[in-house]
Design an enzyme around this catalytic site. Structure first.
Site, PDB file in Angstrom:
ATOM      1  N   CYS A 208      -7.240   8.940  -1.588  1.00  0.00           N
ATOM      2  CA  CYS A 208      -5.810   8.795  -1.279  1.00  0.00           C
ATOM      3  C   CYS A 208      -5.333   7.577  -2.051  1.00  0.00           C
ATOM      4  O   CYS A 208      -5.713   6.450  -1.737  1.00  0.00           O
ATOM      5  CB  CYS A 208      -5.601   8.605   0.215  1.00  0.00           C
TER       6      CYS A 208
ATOM      7  N   GLU B 227      -1.171  13.778  -4.071  1.00  0.00           N
ATOM      8  CA  GLU B 227      -2.429  14.071  -4.739  1.00  0.00           C
ATOM      9  C   GLU B 227      -2.110  14.788  -6.042  1.00  0.00           C
ATOM     10  O   GLU B 227      -1.049  15.400  -6.173  1.00  0.00           O
ATOM     11  CB  GLU B 227      -3.336  14.912  -3.840  1.00  0.00           C
TER      12      GLU B 227
END
Length: 214
Positions: free
Chosen positions: A2, A104
Protein backbone atom coordinates in the site's frame (compact mmCIF):
# COMPACT_ATOMS: atom_id res chain seq x y z
CA UNK A 1 1.75 -3.26 -0.79
CA UNK A 2 0.00 0.00 0.00
CA UNK A 3 1.90 3.02 -1.26
CA UNK A 4 -0.69 5.79 -1.78
CA UNK A 5 -3.74 6.74 0.27
CA UNK A 6 -6.72 8.96 -0.50
CA UNK A 7 -7.49 10.88 2.70
CA UNK A 8 -9.99 13.56 1.78
CA UNK A 9 -12.22 13.58 4.90
CA UNK A 10 -13.17 17.23 5.19
CA UNK A 11 -14.07 19.03 8.41
CA UNK A 12 -16.62 21.11 6.51
CA UNK A 13 -18.58 17.97 5.63
CA UNK A 14 -20.26 15.41 7.84
CA UNK A 15 -17.69 13.74 10.10
CA UNK A 16 -17.91 9.91 10.19
CA UNK A 17 -19.44 8.38 13.31
CA UNK A 18 -16.15 6.90 14.53
CA UNK A 19 -14.55 10.37 14.49
CA UNK A 20 -17.40 12.24 16.14
CA UNK A 21 -16.30 14.37 19.09
CA UNK A 22 -12.59 14.16 18.27
CA UNK A 23 -10.49 17.21 17.54
CA UNK A 24 -8.67 17.17 14.22
CA UNK A 25 -5.00 18.26 14.29
CA UNK A 26 -4.63 21.91 13.35
CA UNK A 27 -2.20 21.00 10.56
CA UNK A 28 -4.53 18.48 8.93
CA UNK A 29 -5.63 19.18 5.36
CA UNK A 30 -7.54 16.76 3.09
CA UNK A 31 -5.31 15.18 0.44
CA UNK A 32 -6.28 12.92 -2.42
CA UNK A 33 -2.86 11.34 -2.99
CA UNK A 34 -0.81 10.82 0.16
CA UNK A 35 2.59 9.18 -0.34
CA UNK A 36 5.22 7.78 2.06
CA UNK A 37 7.04 10.39 4.18
CA UNK A 38 3.88 12.54 4.28
CA UNK A 39 1.64 12.91 7.37
CA UNK A 40 -1.23 10.44 7.69
CA UNK A 41 -4.30 11.13 9.82
CA UNK A 42 -4.59 8.34 12.38
CA UNK A 43 -6.70 7.40 15.38
CA UNK A 44 -4.98 6.01 18.48
CA UNK A 45 -5.61 5.42 22.18
CA UNK A 46 -8.09 3.29 24.10
CA UNK A 47 -9.94 5.08 26.91
CA UNK A 48 -8.78 8.43 25.59
CA UNK A 49 -8.77 8.39 21.79
CA UNK A 50 -7.09 11.09 19.77
CA UNK A 51 -6.56 12.02 16.14
CA UNK A 52 -2.92 12.64 15.25
CA UNK A 53 -0.72 13.16 12.22
CA UNK A 54 1.97 10.49 11.84
CA UNK A 55 4.70 10.54 9.23
CA UNK A 56 4.33 7.55 6.92
CA UNK A 57 7.35 5.24 7.27
CA UNK A 58 7.89 3.76 10.71
CA UNK A 59 11.17 4.48 12.50
CA UNK A 60 11.73 2.15 15.49
CA UNK A 61 12.94 3.72 18.72
CA UNK A 62 16.27 1.88 18.37
CA UNK A 63 17.02 3.11 14.84
CA UNK A 64 20.29 5.01 14.38
CA UNK A 65 18.84 7.25 11.67
CA UNK A 66 15.74 7.84 9.55
CA UNK A 67 16.83 5.78 6.54
CA UNK A 68 14.90 2.70 7.69
CA UNK A 69 11.63 4.56 7.02
CA UNK A 70 11.99 3.89 3.29
CA UNK A 71 11.52 0.15 3.91
CA UNK A 72 8.89 0.31 6.66
CA UNK A 73 5.92 2.00 5.02
CA UNK A 74 4.20 -1.41 5.14
CA UNK A 75 4.32 -4.32 7.58
CA UNK A 76 3.26 -7.80 6.50
CA UNK A 77 0.44 -9.31 8.55
CA UNK A 78 2.20 -12.66 8.76
CA UNK A 79 5.41 -11.25 10.30
CA UNK A 80 4.33 -8.02 12.01
CA UNK A 81 4.28 -9.60 15.49
CA UNK A 82 7.85 -10.91 15.23
CA UNK A 83 9.82 -8.65 12.89
CA UNK A 84 12.22 -6.45 14.95
CA UNK A 85 11.11 -3.19 13.31
CA UNK A 86 7.45 -3.75 14.23
CA UNK A 87 7.07 -6.18 17.16
CA UNK A 88 7.26 -3.59 19.95
CA UNK A 89 4.71 -1.34 18.26
CA UNK A 90 2.47 -4.33 17.53
CA UNK A 91 2.30 -5.04 21.26
CA UNK A 92 1.62 -1.56 22.54
CA UNK A 93 1.44 1.18 19.88
CA UNK A 94 -1.35 0.46 17.44
CA UNK A 95 -3.34 2.95 15.42
CA UNK A 96 -6.05 3.15 12.78
CA UNK A 97 -5.11 5.07 9.66
CA UNK A 98 -8.15 6.96 8.38
CA UNK A 99 -8.74 6.57 4.64
CA UNK A 100 -11.30 7.36 1.97
CA UNK A 101 -9.53 5.04 -0.43
CA UNK A 102 -6.20 3.61 -1.47
CA UNK A 103 -4.50 3.34 -4.85
CA UNK A 104 -2.88 0.39 -6.54
CA UNK A 105 -1.23 0.13 -9.96
CA UNK A 106 -1.60 -2.40 -12.74
CA UNK A 107 1.51 -2.84 -14.83
CA UNK A 108 0.86 -3.17 -18.56
CA UNK A 109 4.14 -3.15 -20.44
CA UNK A 110 5.86 0.09 -19.50
CA UNK A 111 2.63 1.65 -18.25
CA UNK A 112 1.38 1.84 -14.65
CA UNK A 113 -2.39 2.21 -14.60
CA UNK A 114 -3.82 3.44 -11.26
CA UNK A 115 -6.98 2.13 -9.58
CA UNK A 116 -8.79 3.55 -6.57
CA UNK A 117 -10.31 1.20 -3.99
CA UNK A 118 -12.84 2.25 -1.38
CA UNK A 119 -15.25 0.72 1.13
CA UNK A 120 -19.00 1.34 1.21
CA UNK A 121 -18.35 4.82 -0.30
CA UNK A 122 -17.39 6.21 3.09
CA UNK A 123 -14.25 6.68 5.22
CA UNK A 124 -12.74 3.52 6.70
CA UNK A 125 -9.67 2.52 8.70
CA UNK A 126 -6.48 0.62 7.92
CA UNK A 127 -4.58 -1.34 10.55
CA UNK A 128 -1.47 0.60 11.50
CA UNK A 129 1.33 0.84 14.06
CA UNK A 130 3.09 3.92 15.32
CA UNK A 131 6.40 4.73 16.97
CA UNK A 132 8.15 7.71 18.53
CA UNK A 133 11.75 8.30 17.42
CA UNK A 134 13.21 11.23 19.32
CA UNK A 135 10.53 13.91 18.75
CA UNK A 136 9.20 12.38 15.52
CA UNK A 137 6.09 10.17 15.44
CA UNK A 138 5.84 7.76 12.50
CA UNK A 139 3.61 4.93 11.33
CA UNK A 140 3.26 1.92 9.06
CA UNK A 141 0.27 0.31 7.33
CA UNK A 142 -0.20 -3.45 7.66
CA UNK A 143 -0.81 -5.45 4.49
CA UNK A 144 -2.24 -8.90 3.76
CA UNK A 145 -3.07 -11.11 0.77
CA UNK A 146 -5.37 -9.53 -1.80
CA UNK A 147 -9.05 -10.45 -1.95
CA UNK A 148 -10.63 -11.40 -5.27
CA UNK A 149 -11.36 -7.78 -6.20
CA UNK A 150 -7.89 -6.46 -5.39
CA UNK A 151 -6.07 -9.45 -6.90
CA UNK A 152 -6.94 -8.28 -10.42
CA UNK A 153 -4.40 -5.49 -9.94
CA UNK A 154 -2.00 -6.58 -7.18
CA UNK A 155 -1.38 -9.62 -4.99
CA UNK A 156 -1.48 -7.66 -1.72
CA UNK A 157 -3.74 -5.09 -0.10
CA UNK A 158 -3.85 -3.09 3.15
CA UNK A 159 -5.61 -4.63 6.14
CA UNK A 160 -8.98 -2.88 6.30
CA UNK A 161 -10.36 -3.13 9.83
CA UNK A 162 -14.03 -3.85 10.33
CA UNK A 163 -15.61 -1.16 12.55
CA UNK A 164 -16.60 -3.88 15.01
CA UNK A 165 -12.88 -4.50 15.61
CA UNK A 166 -11.70 -0.89 16.04
CA UNK A 167 -11.67 -0.98 19.84
CA UNK A 168 -10.04 -4.39 20.03
CA UNK A 169 -7.27 -3.40 17.65
CA UNK A 170 -6.47 -0.19 19.51
CA UNK A 171 -6.47 -2.07 22.81
CA UNK A 172 -3.81 -4.50 21.57
CA UNK A 173 -6.11 -7.48 21.27
CA UNK A 174 -5.76 -10.01 18.45
CA UNK A 175 -8.02 -9.46 15.45
CA UNK A 176 -8.00 -11.22 12.06
CA UNK A 177 -5.47 -9.49 9.78
CA UNK A 178 -7.14 -10.91 6.70
CA UNK A 179 -8.44 -9.65 3.34
CA UNK A 180 -11.55 -7.47 3.61
CA UNK A 181 -14.69 -8.87 1.93
CA UNK A 182 -14.74 -8.04 -1.79
CA UNK A 183 -18.48 -7.42 -1.79
CA UNK A 184 -18.03 -4.45 0.54
CA UNK A 185 -15.46 -2.78 -1.70
CA UNK A 186 -15.45 -0.94 -4.99
CA UNK A 187 -12.67 -0.26 -7.47
CA UNK A 188 -12.43 2.08 -10.41
CA UNK A 189 -9.67 3.30 -12.70
CA UNK A 190 -8.47 6.86 -12.20
CA UNK A 191 -6.40 9.44 -14.01
CA UNK A 192 -2.68 9.03 -14.57
CA UNK A 193 -2.14 12.32 -12.71
CA UNK A 194 -2.17 10.28 -9.49
CA UNK A 195 1.12 8.67 -10.58
CA UNK A 196 2.89 11.90 -9.63
CA UNK A 197 2.87 12.28 -5.83
CA UNK A 198 2.98 16.06 -6.19
CA UNK A 199 -0.59 15.99 -7.49
CA UNK A 200 -2.85 15.97 -4.44
CA UNK A 201 -6.15 17.46 -5.59
CA UNK A 202 -9.52 16.08 -6.78
CA UNK A 203 -8.11 15.56 -10.28
CA UNK A 204 -6.51 12.38 -8.89
CA UNK A 205 -9.98 10.80 -8.87
CA UNK A 206 -10.85 11.74 -12.42
CA UNK A 207 -11.61 8.82 -14.79
CA UNK A 208 -9.01 7.78 -17.37
CA UNK A 209 -9.45 7.19 -21.07
CA UNK A 210 -9.36 3.36 -20.78
CA UNK A 211 -10.22 0.86 -18.06
CA UNK A 212 -9.29 -2.65 -16.96
CA UNK A 213 -12.81 -3.77 -16.12
CA UNK A 214 -14.71 -2.76 -19.28
Amino acid sequence: MCGRINQKTNLRLEVPDFLQGLEFPAEYVPRYNLAPSQPLLALRGTDQRELVLLRWGLIPAWAKDEKIAYSTINARADTVATKPAFRAAYKSRRCLVVADGYYEWLRQGKSKLPYLYNVDDRPFCLAGLWERWHELETCTVITTEANDLAAAVHDRMPVIVDPADYSAWLAGEPIPLVPFPSDRMKVRPVSLVVNNARNEGPQCEAPPATTLFE
